[in-house]
Design an enzyme around this catalytic site. Structure first.
Site, PDB file in Angstrom:
ATOM      1  CE  LYS A 198      -2.889   3.246   1.378  1.00  0.00           C
ATOM      2  NZ  LYS A 198      -1.892   4.316   1.096  1.00  0.00           N
ATOM      3  CD  GLU A 272      12.143   0.503  10.711  1.00  0.00           C
ATOM      4  OE1 GLU A 272      12.501   1.448  11.454  1.00  0.00           O
ATOM      5  OE2 GLU A 272      12.751  -0.570  10.639  1.00  0.00           O
ATOM      6  CB  CYS A 306      12.506   8.463   9.117  1.00  0.00           C
ATOM      7  SG  CYS A 306      13.618   7.311   8.319  1.00  0.00           S
ATOM      8  CD  GLU A 405       9.242  12.737  11.764  1.00  0.00           C
ATOM      9  OE1 GLU A 405       8.071  12.334  11.846  1.00  0.00           O
ATOM     10  OE2 GLU A 405      10.175  12.034  11.343  1.00  0.00           O
TER      11      GLU A 405
HETATM   12  P1  NAD Z   1       1.697   8.582   7.285  1.00  0.00           P
HETATM   13  O1  NAD Z   1       1.806   7.859   8.567  1.00  0.00           O
HETATM   14  O2  NAD Z   1       0.727   9.693   7.183  1.00  0.00           O
HETATM   15  O3  NAD Z   1       1.324   7.591   6.091  1.00  0.00           O
HETATM   16  C1  NAD Z   1       2.088   6.441   5.811  1.00  0.00           C
HETATM   17  C2  NAD Z   1       1.227   5.414   5.093  1.00  0.00           C
HETATM   18  O4  NAD Z   1       0.176   4.988   5.985  1.00  0.00           O
HETATM   19  C3  NAD Z   1       0.513   5.920   3.840  1.00  0.00           C
HETATM   20  O5  NAD Z   1       0.529   4.872   2.888  1.00  0.00           O
HETATM   21  C4  NAD Z   1      -0.903   6.194   4.338  1.00  0.00           C
HETATM   22  O6  NAD Z   1      -1.884   6.123   3.323  1.00  0.00           O
HETATM   23  C5  NAD Z   1      -1.083   5.074   5.337  1.00  0.00           C
HETATM   24  N1  NAD Z   1      -2.092   5.333   6.366  1.00  0.00           N
HETATM   25  C6  NAD Z   1      -2.585   6.517   6.814  1.00  0.00           C
HETATM   26  N2  NAD Z   1      -3.489   6.317   7.797  1.00  0.00           N
HETATM   27  C7  NAD Z   1      -3.567   4.981   7.988  1.00  0.00           C
HETATM   28  C8  NAD Z   1      -4.291   4.146   8.888  1.00  0.00           C
HETATM   29  N3  NAD Z   1      -5.125   4.646   9.790  1.00  0.00           N
HETATM   30  N4  NAD Z   1      -4.096   2.806   8.820  1.00  0.00           N
HETATM   31  C9  NAD Z   1      -3.239   2.272   7.941  1.00  0.00           C
HETATM   32  N5  NAD Z   1      -2.524   3.007   7.062  1.00  0.00           N
HETATM   33  C10 NAD Z   1      -2.675   4.344   7.089  1.00  0.00           C
HETATM   34  O7  NAD Z   1       3.186   9.034   6.966  1.00  0.00           O
HETATM   35  P2  NAD Z   1       3.710   9.940   5.790  1.00  0.00           P
HETATM   36  O8  NAD Z   1       3.250  11.337   6.045  1.00  0.00           O
HETATM   37  O9  NAD Z   1       3.380   9.293   4.468  1.00  0.00           O
HETATM   38  O10 NAD Z   1       5.293   9.806   5.972  1.00  0.00           O
HETATM   39  C11 NAD Z   1       5.999  10.575   6.861  1.00  0.00           C
HETATM   40  C12 NAD Z   1       6.316   9.833   8.148  1.00  0.00           C
HETATM   41  O11 NAD Z   1       6.990   8.603   7.861  1.00  0.00           O
HETATM   42  C13 NAD Z   1       7.262  10.600   9.030  1.00  0.00           C
HETATM   43  O12 NAD Z   1       6.814  10.583  10.355  1.00  0.00           O
HETATM   44  C14 NAD Z   1       8.587   9.843   8.897  1.00  0.00           C
HETATM   45  O13 NAD Z   1       9.454   9.989   9.987  1.00  0.00           O
HETATM   46  C15 NAD Z   1       8.118   8.456   8.740  1.00  0.00           C
HETATM   47  N6  NAD Z   1       9.153   7.627   8.131  1.00  0.00           N
HETATM   48  C16 NAD Z   1       9.850   6.744   8.924  1.00  0.00           C
HETATM   49  C17 NAD Z   1      10.864   5.972   8.387  1.00  0.00           C
HETATM   50  C18 NAD Z   1      11.624   4.981   9.227  1.00  0.00           C
HETATM   51  O14 NAD Z   1      12.223   4.090   8.640  1.00  0.00           O
HETATM   52  N7  NAD Z   1      11.605   5.077  10.526  1.00  0.00           N
HETATM   53  C19 NAD Z   1      11.184   6.081   7.041  1.00  0.00           C
HETATM   54  C20 NAD Z   1      10.476   7.000   6.264  1.00  0.00           C
HETATM   55  C21 NAD Z   1       9.449   7.767   6.830  1.00  0.00           C
END
Ligand code: NAD
Length: 502
Positions: A198, A272, A306, A405
């Site tokens: 997804k 993550e 991240c 963040e």
């Molecule tokens: P997000 O959490 O908003 O979305 C991530 C994914 O989750 C998307 O595909 C989204 O559609 C899906 N999603 C949203 N709500 C959901 C729910 N209720 N249930 C299941 N899936 C759902 O994150 P983002 O804004 O796309 O990305 C940024 C975040 O990702 C930042 O906080 C960043 O630190 C983190 N990140 C972490 C790592 C790591 O390896 N630790 C790597 C990259 C990004």
């Protein structure tokens, strides 16, 4: 034709192909529209214009994908594939990514905004390496025989085997769409699982291409499915009783929702999540090297990383000098449309992200921090979601720009004097993903590396990541580790088998 003109021409051609018809979900080896008939727009962040319409997966599509993935799990062509053949298949997929590297880099640049040249060198090359690395595991990942001591004195053979955990929902964010997908798909397939990927709604395009390439490589239908859509589609996967595991990369807030949502059938969950990584600089550090790497650590990928080193703790004696050097690196970045090969700093991914980053600059100012450089939209860059590299000086430990963040190109700078308090400040965070330490004093470097609560510590370097070494977070930065043997363990169950030989 110059390289620049060639890139813009290739992008125009790709753009017209994408605009022709809505892109489908990938279920059971076929591209299909959403059952609702709905689609949504994905937007080019450098122009603010629609790039393509993409199927909006809903609950019924998730159900169809889960059924396909469950069926594929039992398909002898997948279930009984030999370790060598599984390895060959993953290498074939790596070859195909390599073949299409230019197109994938272009696609990611247009969908996410990141500079195409850097994307090819870092993200596409990194994904090829990821598939090659995990292609090596099927032939090496097995169980053990163990020296058990039964009370009865019976002669027992005990051994363990590894089995695929089952159907895996792989939910990924928009900041490194291709890498985040590869980090999950490669070990899951290496372990013999079937997957439903997804991608984030902002960046669905490379996930769809990756699944097509997997089919071309010979992955049986239903093994690799893609559901494009919004958070509701992710939540439906998390809720589905036919899913055995959720691997998630994204925000801490959604990570918590996933933990709550997965309790129905107690899915295995790995997370993550976010970070707020400290960069700790001691007075004896090589300031040239530190400044270059600290600038890259917060400005690469427009700060949407991240592990971004977003909290700077510089010793008071070198603080001003170091900040001036970091600002100098920021001033040398070329901001613009990532299709231009000279650009190394693109737009943020969306207007929503632009508003979020901008609001943090305002919050920081209201809290008493000073905008040393940047802080807003660079001039003369049209409609894209561009935001300047920004340094907020005089930041204080309780400010929101130090605790939360931001996920943009904003460095919050603090100075320190007391080494004991330094460790307390670095650890005074809900997050624990990574940390950077800059010093030539070996004793101090190792002492700090031990004291800092983070899943990865870099000493005199930053943001090095490799498939061979575990990656993940302490505290609210996540559960579990990706890469290495740890990733194979995330996608497998261990079974202990007792045989009475008496
Ligand atoms: P997000 O959490 O908003 O979305 C991530 C994914 O989750 C998307 O595909 C989204 O559609 C899906 N999603 C949203 N709500 C959901 C729910 N209720 N249930 C299941 N899936 C759902 O994150 P983002 O804004 O796309 O990305 C940024 C975040 O990702 C930042 O906080 C960043 O630190 C983190 N990140 C972490 C790592 C790591 O390896 N630790 C790597 C990259 C990004």
């Amino acid at each position: 034709m110059s390289d620049r003109d060639a890139m813009f021409a290739a992008a125009e051609q790709l753009g017209s192909a994408l605009a022709r018809q809505p892109l489908g979900l990938i279920i059971d080896g076929k591209s299909v529209p959403a059952l609702s008939g709905k689609s949504f727009a994905t937007v080019n962040p450098a122009t603010g214009l629609e790039l393509a319409q993409v199927a909006e997966g809903g609950v019924a599509d998730v159900d169809a994908a889960v059924q396909a993935a469950r069926k594929a799990l039992g398909n002898p062509a997948w279930r009984d594939m030999s370790a060598v053949d599984r390895s060959k298949l993953l290498n074939r997929l790596a070859d195909l990514i390599e073949r299409d590297a230019d197109e994938l880099a272009l696609l990611e640049c247009m969908d996410n905004g990141k500079p195409a040249t850097l994307t090819k060198a870092v993200e596409i090359e990194g994904s090829i390496k990821t598939f090659r690395y995990f292609a090596g595991w099927p032939t090496k990942f097995g169980g053990e025989t163990l020296p058990v001591s039964p009370r009865s004195g019976a002669k027992i053979l005990n051994y363990t085997v590894r089995e695929p955990v089952g159907v895996c929902a792989l939910i990924v964010p928009w900041n490194y769409p291709m890498s985040m997908a590869a980090w999950k798909v490669a070990p899951a397939l290496a372990a013999g699982c079937t997957v439903i990927l997804k991608p984030a709604e902002q960046t669905p395009l490379t996930a769809l291409r990756l699944a097509e390439l997997a089919l071309e490589a010979g992955v049986p239908p239903g093994v690799f499915n893609v559901i494009t859509g919004f958070g509701e589609a992710g939540a439906a996967l998390v809720d589905h009783p036919g899913v055995d595991k959720v691997a998630f990369t994204g925000s801490t807030e959604v990570g918590k929702a996933i933990v709550r949502g997965s309790t129905g059938n107690l899915k295995k969950v790995s997370l993550e999540l976010g970070g707020k990584s400290p960069q700790i600089v001691l007075p004896d550090a090589d300031l040239d090297a530190a400044a270059a790497s600290i600038a890259a650590g917060i400005f690469f990928n427009q700060g949407q990383t991240c592990t971004a080193g977003s909290r700077l703790y510089a010793h008071a004696s070198i603080h001003d000098d170091l900040i001036a050097r970091i600002a100098d690196h920021a001033a040398r970045l070329t901001i613009g449309n990532g299709l231009d090969p000279t650009v190394n700093f693109g737009p943020l991914v969306s207007q929503e992200q632009w508003d979020r980053v901008s609001s943090y600059v305002e919050i920081g100012k209201a809290e008493g921090a000073e905008v040393l450089i940047g802080g807003g939209r660079p001039k003369a860059l049209g409609e894209g979601f561009f935001f300047e590299p920004t340094i907020m000086a005089n930041a204080g430990r309780d400010m929101r720009i130090v605790r939360e963040e931001i996920f943009g190109p904003v460095l919050s700078a603090l100075s320190w004097n007391d080494p004991e308090d330094l460790v307390a400040q670095a650890n005074d965070s809900d997050f624990g993903l990574s940390a950077g330490i800059w010093t030539n004093d070996l004793r101090q470097a190792h002492r700090l590396a031990g004291a800092v609560k983070a899943g990865t510590v870099w000493i005199n370097c930053f943001n090095l990541v490799d498939n061979a070494t575990p990656f993940g977070g302490f505290k609210q930065s996540g559960w579990g580790r990706e890469h290495g043997r740890q990733a194979m363990e995330l996608y497998s169950e261990i079974k202990s088998i007792w045989v009475n030989l008496s």
